[in-house]
Design a protein around this motif. Structure first.
Motif, PDB file in Angstrom:
ATOM      1  N   ASP A  64       0.828  -1.208   0.000  1.00 25.42           N
ATOM      2  CA  ASP A  64       0.000   0.000   0.000  1.00 25.42           C
ATOM      3  C   ASP A  64       0.862   1.256   0.000  1.00 25.42           C
ATOM      4  O   ASP A  64       0.561   2.234  -0.685  1.00 25.42           O
ATOM      5  N   GLU A  65       1.945   1.229   0.767  1.00 26.94           N
ATOM      6  CA  GLU A  65       2.849   2.376   0.818  1.00 26.94           C
ATOM      7  C   GLU A  65       3.524   2.594  -0.533  1.00 26.94           C
ATOM      8  O   GLU A  65       3.699   3.737  -0.973  1.00 26.94           O
ATOM      9  N   GLN A  66       3.890   1.511  -1.205  1.00 24.81           N
ATOM     10  CA  GLN A  66       4.512   1.620  -2.517  1.00 24.81           C
ATOM     11  C   GLN A  66       3.537   2.201  -3.537  1.00 24.81           C
ATOM     12  O   GLN A  66       3.921   3.037  -4.372  1.00 24.81           O
ATOM     13  N   VAL A  67       2.293   1.772  -3.454  1.00 29.00           N
ATOM     14  CA  VAL A  67       1.276   2.288  -4.375  1.00 29.00           C
ATOM     15  C   VAL A  67       1.071   3.781  -4.150  1.00 29.00           C
ATOM     16  O   VAL A  67       1.004   4.571  -5.100  1.00 29.00           O
ATOM     17  N   ARG A  68       0.966   4.188  -2.884  1.00 22.97           N
ATOM     18  CA  ARG A  68       0.786   5.614  -2.581  1.00 22.97           C
ATOM     19  C   ARG A  68       1.980   6.427  -3.084  1.00 22.97           C
ATOM     20  O   ARG A  68       1.815   7.514  -3.641  1.00 22.97           O
ATOM     21  N   ALA A  69       3.180   5.898  -2.880  1.00 22.57           N
ATOM     22  CA  ALA A  69       4.378   6.605  -3.323  1.00 22.57           C
ATOM     23  C   ALA A  69       4.411   6.722  -4.840  1.00 22.57           C
ATOM     24  O   ALA A  69       4.785   7.774  -5.392  1.00 22.57           O
ATOM     25  N   THR A  70       4.015   5.678  -5.527  1.00 18.08           N
ATOM     26  CA  THR A  70       3.991   5.700  -6.990  1.00 18.08           C
ATOM     27  C   THR A  70       2.963   6.701  -7.499  1.00 18.08           C
ATOM     28  O   THR A  70       3.238   7.483  -8.409  1.00 18.08           O
ATOM     29  N   ARG A  71       1.789   6.685  -6.909  1.00 16.11           N
ATOM     30  CA  ARG A  71       0.737   7.621  -7.328  1.00 16.11           C
ATOM     31  C   ARG A  71       1.183   9.069  -7.096  1.00 16.11           C
ATOM     32  O   ARG A  71       0.969   9.939  -7.949  1.00 16.11           O
ATOM     33  N   THR A  72       1.808   9.319  -5.942  1.00 15.05           N
ATOM     34  CA  THR A  72       2.279  10.668  -5.649  1.00 15.05           C
ATOM     35  C   THR A  72       3.339  11.106  -6.653  1.00 15.05           C
ATOM     36  O   THR A  72       3.322  12.248  -7.146  1.00 15.05           O
ATOM     37  N   ALA A  73       4.265  10.206  -6.978  1.00 13.34           N
ATOM     38  CA  ALA A  73       5.323  10.531  -7.943  1.00 13.34           C
ATOM     39  C   ALA A  73       4.730  10.831  -9.314  1.00 13.34           C
ATOM     40  O   ALA A  73       5.167  11.762 -10.004  1.00 13.34           O
ATOM     41  N   LEU A  74       3.729  10.072  -9.706  1.00 13.40           N
ATOM     42  CA  LEU A  74       3.086  10.301 -11.006  1.00 13.40           C
ATOM     43  C   LEU A  74       2.318  11.624 -11.014  1.00 13.40           C
ATOM     44  O   LEU A  74       2.373  12.373 -12.004  1.00 13.40           O
ATOM     45  N   LEU A  75       1.623  11.915  -9.937  1.00 15.74           N
ATOM     46  CA  LEU A  75       0.893  13.187  -9.855  1.00 15.74           C
ATOM     47  C   LEU A  75       1.859  14.372  -9.889  1.00 15.74           C
ATOM     48  O   LEU A  75       1.607  15.362 -10.590  1.00 15.74           O
ATOM     49  N   ASP A  76       2.955  14.268  -9.145  1.00 18.33           N
ATOM     50  CA  ASP A  76       3.935  15.353  -9.123  1.00 18.33           C
ATOM     51  C   ASP A  76       4.533  15.573 -10.516  1.00 18.33           C
ATOM     52  O   ASP A  76       4.669  16.714 -10.976  1.00 18.33           O
ATOM     53  N   ALA A  77       4.905  14.487 -11.160  1.00 22.41           N
ATOM     54  CA  ALA A  77       5.519  14.594 -12.486  1.00 22.41           C
ATOM     55  C   ALA A  77       4.528  15.149 -13.506  1.00 22.41           C
ATOM     56  O   ALA A  77       4.876  16.025 -14.313  1.00 22.41           O
ATOM     57  N   ALA A  78       3.306  14.649 -13.476  1.00 28.52           N
ATOM     58  CA  ALA A  78       2.297  15.109 -14.436  1.00 28.52           C
ATOM     59  C   ALA A  78       1.986  16.583 -14.236  1.00 28.52           C
ATOM     60  O   ALA A  78       1.882  17.351 -15.204  1.00 28.52           O
ATOM     61  N   GLU A  79       1.850  17.013 -12.987  1.00 30.66           N
ATOM     62  CA  GLU A  79       1.553  18.417 -12.710  1.00 30.66           C
ATOM     63  C   GLU A  79       2.653  19.320 -13.264  1.00 30.66           C
ATOM     64  O   GLU A  79       2.365  20.345 -13.906  1.00 30.66           O
ATOM     65  N   ARG A  80       3.890  18.945 -13.038  1.00 29.77           N
ATOM     66  CA  ARG A  80       5.010  19.760 -13.518  1.00 29.77           C
ATOM     67  C   ARG A  80       5.054  19.794 -15.042  1.00 29.77           C
ATOM     68  O   ARG A  80       5.179  20.868 -15.650  1.00 29.77           O
ATOM     69  N   LEU A  81       4.935  18.630 -15.666  1.00 30.64           N
ATOM     70  CA  LEU A  81       5.010  18.566 -17.128  1.00 30.64           C
ATOM     71  C   LEU A  81       3.828  19.270 -17.783  1.00 30.64           C
ATOM     72  O   LEU A  81       3.996  19.969 -18.792  1.00 30.64           O
ATOM     73  N   PHE A  82       2.637  19.091 -17.226  1.00 29.32           N
ATOM     74  CA  PHE A  82       1.465  19.772 -17.776  1.00 29.32           C
ATOM     75  C   PHE A  82       1.620  21.291 -17.638  1.00 29.32           C
ATOM     76  O   PHE A  82       1.261  22.049 -18.538  1.00 29.32           O
ATOM     77  N   ALA A  83       2.148  21.731 -16.499  1.00 27.88           N
ATOM     78  CA  ALA A  83       2.319  23.170 -16.268  1.00 27.88           C
ATOM     79  C   ALA A  83       3.327  23.764 -17.235  1.00 27.88           C
ATOM     80  O   ALA A  83       3.140  24.881 -17.741  1.00 27.88           O
TER      81      ALA A  83
END
Length: 221
Positions: A8-27
């Motif tokens: 569960d911790e790995q999934v949360r970390a992966t989701r957070t990393a993807l959200l952070d990366a997507a937000e930056r790239l989209f911006a």
């Protein structure tokens, strides 16, 4: 149980990393310019299907980014609305429009990408509809804010009120973009802090709501 917790911790970390990366790239590049593969690579994920696995479509990814910020902004706005109660001062209600956003941006640190992300998705009608849905879904206090503003400017015609609400939103977003970009690029800013930026925005938006209304003959259809 330990394995499940670790997973569960790995999934949360992966989701957070993807959200952070997507937000930056989209911006920085725009939503439609970036592929799921590029987002996965930027998030350090070897699996190119990580975005679709964790979020589904690109629209779902945008929705998730909007939601995590909307929930944090909502908490600030709820506290501010509780403080002003049933105030009849226009400036109090404009404060509650501006400072939850600038306060959230300040808390994100430097650099941040949220303002530029919102500006990008707002330019696309379909993605803009998602942001509206998420903001009002995650932010019930917006309805109270709208009611408070309306009470302070009761003489404004409905159409003018709607126009100025849109202008208010654009001012908040675009001035936040200007400061966020300057901070990211390490270039001079017109205001020294996000709090000072909010002061300038509140001054301008109060004046906007109090501006006279030009009346004239109906426009030709």
């Amino acid at each position: 149980m330990a394995d499940r917790t670790r997973r569960d911790e790995q999934v949360r970390a992966t989701r957070t990393a993807l959200l952070d990366a997507a937000e930056r790239l989209f911006a920085e590049h725009g939503v439609h310019a970036m592929s799921n593969r590029q987002i996965s690579e930027a998030a350090g994920q070897g699996n190119n299907t990580a975005v679709s696995y964790h979020f589904g479509t690109k629209a779902d990814l945008v929705r998730a980014i909007v939601r995590r910020h909307a929930e944090q902004i909502e908490r600030i706005r709820v506290r501010m609305l509780a403080d002003i109660g049933d105030s009849t001062e226009l400036r109090d209600w404009v404060d509650c429009s501006v400072r939850p956003v600038t306060g959230h941006l300040a808390a994100l640190g430097r650099p941040s990408w949220y303002a530029r992300f919102i500006a990008q998705v707002s330019a696309d009608p379909a993605l803009y509809a998602i942001t509206e849905e998420e903001f009002f879904g995650a932010s019930p206090s917006l309805w109270k804010l709208e009611e408070g503003l309306t009470r302070c400017v009761p003489v404004l015609p409905a159409g003018v009120h709607a126009d100025r609400a849109v202008m208010t939103r654009h001012l908040i977003v675009q001035m936040s973009v200007e400061r966020e970009r300057a901070l990211a690029d390490d270039t001079p800013t017109t205001r020294s802090t996000w709090h000072d930026t909010a002061d300038g925005l509140v001054d301008a938006i109060v004046a906007l709501w109090q501006a006279p209304v030009t009346t004239g003959p109906p426009l030709a259809k």
